[in-house]
Scaffold this active site. Structure first.
Site, PDB file in Angstrom:
ATOM      1  N   HIS A  37      -4.929   5.046   8.466  1.00  0.00           N
ATOM      2  CA  HIS A  37      -5.823   3.934   8.844  1.00  0.00           C
ATOM      3  C   HIS A  37      -5.436   3.394  10.219  1.00  0.00           C
ATOM      4  O   HIS A  37      -6.303   3.093  11.051  1.00  0.00           O
ATOM      5  CB  HIS A  37      -5.701   2.772   7.848  1.00  0.00           C
ATOM      6  CG  HIS A  37      -6.173   3.074   6.466  1.00  0.00           C
ATOM      7  ND1 HIS A  37      -5.322   3.136   5.388  1.00  0.00           N
ATOM      8  CD2 HIS A  37      -7.413   3.320   5.984  1.00  0.00           C
ATOM      9  CE1 HIS A  37      -6.019   3.389   4.293  1.00  0.00           C
ATOM     10  NE2 HIS A  37      -7.289   3.516   4.620  1.00  0.00           N
ATOM     11  N   GLU A 148     -10.987  12.111   9.193  1.00  0.00           N
ATOM     12  CA  GLU A 148     -11.505  13.430   8.791  1.00  0.00           C
ATOM     13  C   GLU A 148     -10.952  13.885   7.444  1.00  0.00           C
ATOM     14  O   GLU A 148     -11.361  14.926   6.944  1.00  0.00           O
ATOM     15  CB  GLU A 148     -11.186  14.475   9.866  1.00  0.00           C
ATOM     16  CG  GLU A 148     -12.039  14.287  11.106  1.00  0.00           C
ATOM     17  CD  GLU A 148     -11.871  15.398  12.110  1.00  0.00           C
ATOM     18  OE1 GLU A 148     -10.934  16.207  11.979  1.00  0.00           O
ATOM     19  OE2 GLU A 148     -12.697  15.442  13.055  1.00  0.00           O
ATOM     20  N   LYS A 149     -10.034  13.138   6.842  1.00  0.00           N
ATOM     21  CA  LYS A 149      -9.605  13.528   5.488  1.00  0.00           C
ATOM     22  C   LYS A 149     -10.818  13.470   4.554  1.00  0.00           C
ATOM     23  O   LYS A 149     -11.008  14.355   3.733  1.00  0.00           O
ATOM     24  CB  LYS A 149      -8.491  12.623   4.955  1.00  0.00           C
ATOM     25  CG  LYS A 149      -7.963  13.147   3.618  1.00  0.00           C
ATOM     26  CD  LYS A 149      -6.844  12.329   3.074  1.00  0.00           C
ATOM     27  CE  LYS A 149      -7.337  11.034   2.487  1.00  0.00           C
ATOM     28  NZ  LYS A 149      -8.152  11.247   1.257  1.00  0.00           N
ATOM     29  N   ASP A 150     -11.626  12.435   4.724  1.00  0.00           N
ATOM     30  CA  ASP A 150     -12.888  12.330   3.971  1.00  0.00           C
ATOM     31  C   ASP A 150     -13.984  12.938   4.836  1.00  0.00           C
ATOM     32  O   ASP A 150     -14.896  12.242   5.301  1.00  0.00           O
ATOM     33  CB  ASP A 150     -13.176  10.865   3.649  1.00  0.00           C
ATOM     34  CG  ASP A 150     -12.108  10.275   2.746  1.00  0.00           C
ATOM     35  OD1 ASP A 150     -12.039  10.689   1.591  1.00  0.00           O
ATOM     36  OD2 ASP A 150     -11.325   9.434   3.215  1.00  0.00           O
ATOM     37  N   SER A 186      -4.316   6.394   0.473  1.00  0.00           N
ATOM     38  CA  SER A 186      -3.867   5.238  -0.313  1.00  0.00           C
ATOM     39  C   SER A 186      -3.476   5.677  -1.716  1.00  0.00           C
ATOM     40  O   SER A 186      -2.618   5.073  -2.355  1.00  0.00           O
ATOM     41  CB  SER A 186      -4.989   4.203  -0.395  1.00  0.00           C
ATOM     42  OG  SER A 186      -5.402   3.864   0.905  1.00  0.00           O
ATOM     43  N   ARG A 187      -4.101   6.758  -2.196  1.00  0.00           N
ATOM     44  CA  ARG A 187      -3.811   7.220  -3.558  1.00  0.00           C
ATOM     45  C   ARG A 187      -2.421   7.848  -3.673  1.00  0.00           C
ATOM     46  O   ARG A 187      -1.905   7.984  -4.781  1.00  0.00           O
ATOM     47  CB  ARG A 187      -4.867   8.223  -4.026  1.00  0.00           C
ATOM     48  CG  ARG A 187      -6.206   7.572  -4.306  1.00  0.00           C
ATOM     49  CD  ARG A 187      -7.167   8.548  -4.982  1.00  0.00           C
ATOM     50  NE  ARG A 187      -8.367   7.874  -5.435  1.00  0.00           N
ATOM     51  CZ  ARG A 187      -9.436   7.633  -4.670  1.00  0.00           C
ATOM     52  NH1 ARG A 187      -9.436   8.010  -3.410  1.00  0.00           N
ATOM     53  NH2 ARG A 187     -10.480   7.001  -5.167  1.00  0.00           N
TER      54      ARG A 187
HETATM   55  O1  PAF Z   1     -13.142   5.900   3.323  1.00  0.00           O
HETATM   56  C1  PAF Z   1     -13.078   4.787   2.743  1.00  0.00           C
HETATM   57  O2  PAF Z   1     -12.025   4.151   2.667  1.00  0.00           O
HETATM   58  C2  PAF Z   1     -14.344   4.217   2.097  1.00  0.00           C
HETATM   59  O3  PAF Z   1     -15.123   5.223   1.561  1.00  0.00           O
HETATM   60  C3  PAF Z   1     -15.150   3.336   3.060  1.00  0.00           C
HETATM   61  C4  PAF Z   1     -15.690   4.122   4.241  1.00  0.00           C
HETATM   62  C5  PAF Z   1     -14.288   2.186   3.561  1.00  0.00           C
HETATM   63  C6  PAF Z   1     -16.354   2.747   2.324  1.00  0.00           C
HETATM   64  O4  PAF Z   1     -15.963   1.956   1.245  1.00  0.00           O
END
Ligand code: PAF
Length: 284
Positions: A37, A148-150, A186-187
């Site tokens: 983050h 880019e992890k998600d 975070s997990r």
């Molecule tokens: O990637 C995340 O942490 C969440 O999916 C987001 C973009 C903050 C939306 O809740």
């Protein structure tokens, strides 16, 4: 750094920054902040005059009540970190503030949402789209930063921005990894020590895929990696795919797409982890 909890104050903050000619960067998060983050926050601070971070555990993007309940919440620590990084404003609304009524918006992203996370977590991307669109409406940022992890989330948000011509530039930032290669998430905090010690197996297999793409066929390489997870007692593989980085559709051959990534979702104990890696990148 200001902490704001209402939509009205959040909009007012952003508009007053913009009235001074400032560019506003935005990093949406669900808190439990880590270096991944913070890398987004750093990039926003470098590219904008004012940086806003939202912290909101969005209930409507969880398709599993237990996952929502166990999602780590560390607000005080998050605020300290953001203050020391130089963030200008944190928007941390309550659920009632974000959703005074049950949200009913319905988004459609076609094939993009029918694979991987969209397939295994029905409704997840609709929940993400609803909250991100609302956050964009409230905060009106010039630029928004996503990890880019998600990766599938990033592609879908870009699609939403294009579909609705939203006046925001979406910026994807590289995955930040622990020294042993585990993608920061975070997990990860939920992993027991013995699980954490085994977690780099995920990255090792992504690197193995990267090293063998083009040498083995798509089918053989995929089968080999699936076999490795099946033989590991601690992991339960949900999916492993080689997919076109733009359409997110699985490829059958390394020549099927100019850009290909490997994507994985796997349970380690009770914790579901996702990761991805570039296998083929053709710059135009
Ligand atoms: O990637 C995340 O942490 C969440 O999916 C987001 C973009 C903050 C939306 O809740």
């Amino acid at each position: 750094m200001q902490l704001v909890t209402t939509r009205a104050e959040a909009t007012q903050f952003s508009l007053s920054e913009q009235s001074l000619g400032k560019k506003v960067g935005f990093v949406p998060t669900m808190g439990a902040l880590h270096q991944g983050h913070l890398s987004l926050v750093h990039q926003s601070i470098r590219q904008n005059d004012s940086t806003i971070v939202s912290i909101f555990v969005n209930p409507i993007q969880f398709n599993n009540a237990d996952d929502l309940k166990k999602y780590p919440r560390t607000l005080d620590n998050d605020l300290e970190l953001l203050e020391s990084e130089g963030c200008n404003m944190v928007f941390a609304p309550s659920v009632e503030e974000m959703y005074p009524q049950v949200p009913t918006e319905s988004y459609s992203f076609g094939l993009l949402e029918q694979v991987m996370e969209g397939f295994y977590r029905p409704g997840h991307f609709n929940g993400v789209a609803i909250v991100v669109r609302r956050l964009f409406d409230i905060l009106r940022p010039h630029r928004a930063y996503f990890g880019e992890k998600d990766y599938q989330q990033l592609v879908i948000i870009r699609k939403m921005v294009e579909q609705f011509q939203l006046p925001v530039e979406t910026i994807g930032c590289p995955i930040v990894r622990e020294p042993d290669g585990l993608a920061m998430s975070s997990r990860n905090r939920r992993l027991a020590a013995s699980e954490r010690a085994q977690a780099s197996f995920i990255y090792q297999n992504l690197v193995f895929a990267q090293g063998n793409a083009g040498k083995l066929t798509v089918k053989d390489l995929k089968n080999e990696i699936i076999r490795r997870f099946q033989n590991h007692p601690s992991f339960r593989l949900e999916y492993f795919e080689f997919s076109d980085s733009s359409s997110l559709q699985p490829v059958d051959d390394w020549n099927d797409a100019a850009n290909i990534r490997a994507f994985i979702a796997v349970y380690l104990g009770e914790v579901r982890l996702i990761d991805n890696i570039v296998l083929k990148e053709t710059r135009v």
